[in-house]
Design a protein around this motif. Structure first.
Motif, mmCIF file in Angstrom:
data_model
loop_
_atom_site.group_PDB
_atom_site.id
_atom_site.type_symbol
_atom_site.label_atom_id
_atom_site.label_comp_id
_atom_site.label_asym_id
_atom_site.label_seq_id
_atom_site.Cartn_x
_atom_site.Cartn_y
_atom_site.Cartn_z
ATOM 1 N N PRO A 143 98.990 64.278 18.711
ATOM 2 C CA PRO A 143 98.984 62.810 18.568
ATOM 3 C C PRO A 143 97.625 62.238 18.943
ATOM 4 C CG PRO A 143 100.999 63.541 19.632
ATOM 5 C CD PRO A 143 100.113 64.765 19.510
ATOM 6 N N GLY A 144 97.193 61.259 18.147
ATOM 7 C CA GLY A 144 95.880 60.659 18.352
ATOM 8 C C GLY A 144 94.768 61.324 17.564
ATOM 9 N N GLY A 145 95.055 62.475 16.974
ATOM 10 C CA GLY A 145 94.052 63.193 16.201
ATOM 11 C C GLY A 145 93.850 62.616 14.816
ATOM 12 N N SER A 146 92.978 63.269 14.055
ATOM 13 C CA SER A 146 92.632 62.805 12.709
ATOM 14 C C SER A 146 92.665 63.965 11.723
ATOM 15 C CB SER A 146 91.225 62.203 12.705
ATOM 16 O OG SER A 146 91.152 61.070 13.540
ATOM 17 N N LEU A 147 92.889 63.622 10.485
ATOM 18 C CA LEU A 147 92.812 64.564 9.374
ATOM 19 C C LEU A 147 92.241 63.850 8.160
ATOM 20 C CD1 LEU A 147 96.272 66.422 9.438
ATOM 21 C CD2 LEU A 147 94.054 67.459 9.905
ATOM 22 N N ARG A 148 91.596 64.606 7.292
ATOM 23 C CA ARG A 148 91.192 64.071 6.004
ATOM 24 C C ARG A 148 91.844 64.923 4.917
ATOM 25 N NH1 ARG A 148 85.313 63.331 3.080
ATOM 26 N NH2 ARG A 148 85.514 65.597 2.885
ATOM 27 N N LEU A 149 92.701 64.314 4.159
ATOM 28 C CA LEU A 149 93.351 65.004 3.050
ATOM 29 C C LEU A 149 92.547 64.769 1.777
ATOM 30 C CD1 LEU A 149 97.083 64.053 3.702
ATOM 31 C CD2 LEU A 149 95.695 65.841 4.770
ATOM 32 N N SER A 150 92.491 65.799 0.945
ATOM 33 C CA SER A 150 91.793 65.716 -0.329
ATOM 34 C C SER A 150 92.775 65.872 -1.476
ATOM 35 C CB SER A 150 90.729 66.811 -0.430
ATOM 36 O OG SER A 150 89.773 66.689 0.592
ATOM 37 N N CYS A 151 92.468 65.185 -2.555
ATOM 38 C CA CYS A 151 93.256 65.284 -3.780
ATOM 39 C C CYS A 151 92.262 65.519 -4.912
ATOM 40 C CB CYS A 151 94.040 64.008 -3.995
ATOM 41 S SG CYS A 151 94.901 63.875 -5.574
ATOM 42 N N LEU A 181 92.206 60.859 1.652
ATOM 43 C CA LEU A 181 93.019 60.058 2.556
ATOM 44 C C LEU A 181 92.609 60.406 3.975
ATOM 45 C CD1 LEU A 181 95.391 58.023 2.760
ATOM 46 C CD2 LEU A 181 96.884 59.994 3.140
ATOM 47 N N GLN A 182 91.922 59.488 4.613
ATOM 48 C CA GLN A 182 91.524 59.662 6.004
ATOM 49 C C GLN A 182 92.628 59.122 6.890
ATOM 50 O OE1 GLN A 182 88.659 61.116 7.347
ATOM 51 N NE2 GLN A 182 89.665 60.842 9.329
ATOM 52 N N ILE A 183 93.127 59.957 7.782
ATOM 53 C CA ILE A 183 94.228 59.563 8.655
ATOM 54 C C ILE A 183 93.753 59.658 10.094
ATOM 55 C CG2 ILE A 183 96.640 59.896 9.234
ATOM 56 C CD1 ILE A 183 96.937 61.611 6.756
ATOM 57 N N ASN A 184 93.742 58.533 10.781
ATOM 58 C CA ASN A 184 93.316 58.474 12.181
ATOM 59 C C ASN A 184 94.482 58.092 13.079
ATOM 60 O OD1 ASN A 184 90.626 59.002 11.405
ATOM 61 N ND2 ASN A 184 90.276 56.819 11.020
ATOM 62 N N ARG A 185 94.316 58.347 14.361
ATOM 63 C CA ARG A 185 95.323 57.983 15.382
ATOM 64 C C ARG A 185 96.719 58.433 14.944
ATOM 65 N NH1 ARG A 185 92.756 53.177 14.778
ATOM 66 N NH2 ARG A 185 94.649 51.974 14.412
ATOM 67 N N LEU A 186 96.806 59.710 14.593
ATOM 68 C CA LEU A 186 98.060 60.253 14.074
ATOM 69 C C LEU A 186 99.180 60.146 15.101
ATOM 70 C CD1 LEU A 186 96.597 63.228 12.111
ATOM 71 C CD2 LEU A 186 98.403 61.742 11.229
ATOM 72 N N LYS A 187 100.372 59.891 14.581
ATOM 73 C CA LYS A 187 101.581 59.766 15.390
ATOM 74 C C LYS A 187 102.590 60.832 14.963
ATOM 75 C CE LYS A 187 101.037 54.717 15.464
ATOM 76 N NZ LYS A 187 101.705 53.428 15.170
ATOM 77 N N PRO A 188 103.496 61.219 15.841
ATOM 78 C CA PRO A 188 104.510 62.206 15.434
ATOM 79 C C PRO A 188 105.297 61.764 14.199
ATOM 80 C CG PRO A 188 104.490 61.968 17.809
ATOM 81 C CD PRO A 188 103.558 60.917 17.275
ATOM 82 N N GLU A 189 105.506 60.467 14.043
ATOM 83 C CA GLU A 189 106.257 59.990 12.873
ATOM 84 C C GLU A 189 105.478 60.075 11.571
ATOM 85 O OE1 GLU A 189 105.749 58.361 15.762
ATOM 86 O OE2 GLU A 189 105.449 56.201 15.435
ATOM 87 N N ASP A 190 104.212 60.459 11.654
ATOM 88 C CA ASP A 190 103.427 60.718 10.434
ATOM 89 C C ASP A 190 103.677 62.121 9.890
ATOM 90 O OD1 ASP A 190 100.691 58.950 11.961
ATOM 91 O OD2 ASP A 190 102.085 58.197 10.431
#
Length: 122
Positions: A14-22, A81-90
């Motif tokens: 939780p709180g981490g980041s990911l960048r997804l590519s398409c 898709l840049q995803i920041n401040r990840l939560k468990p519900e993500d």
């Protein structure tokens, strides 16, 4: 062959980041609106963020505003898709899809990727 391929998923705290590519092959992504959806087992696929093909306007659900950002790289024929401040519900499988216009409805999209898993857990 027309294809969309997602990548960049993984397990993060939780709180981490990911960048997804398409990444697209067989067609030009810039001609389409690109939506990112997510799905958890037992639930319907949910549209989270979309970028239009005309003026690159973005449309997103309230739960991701301020944390998720969508962008295009036309030279790479890729949408991110840049995803920041990840939560468990993500936690979900994330899909990208190409359609004529941005929409939260799955049926409005013509091409789909196979999905990439995002898991948020401590």
């Amino acid at each position: 062959q027309v294809q969309l391929v997602e990548s960049g998923g993984g397990a993060v705290q939780p709180g981490g980041s990911l960048r997804l590519s398409c990444a697209a092959s067989g067609f030009t992504l810039d001609h389409y609106a690109i939506g990112w959806f997510r799905q958890v087992p037992g639930k319907e696929r949910e549209g989270v963020l979309c970028i239009s093909s005309s003026d690159y306007s973005t449309y997103g659900v309230d739960s991701v505003k301020g944390r998720f950002t969508i962008s295009r790289d036309n030279a790479e024929n890729t949408v991110y898709l840049q995803i920041n401040r990840l939560k468990p519900e993500d936690t979900a499988v994330y899909y990208c899809a190409a359609g004529l216009e941005c929409s939260y409805y799955v049926s409005e999209y013509k091409y789909w990727g196979q999905g990439t898993q995002v898991t948020v857990s401590s």
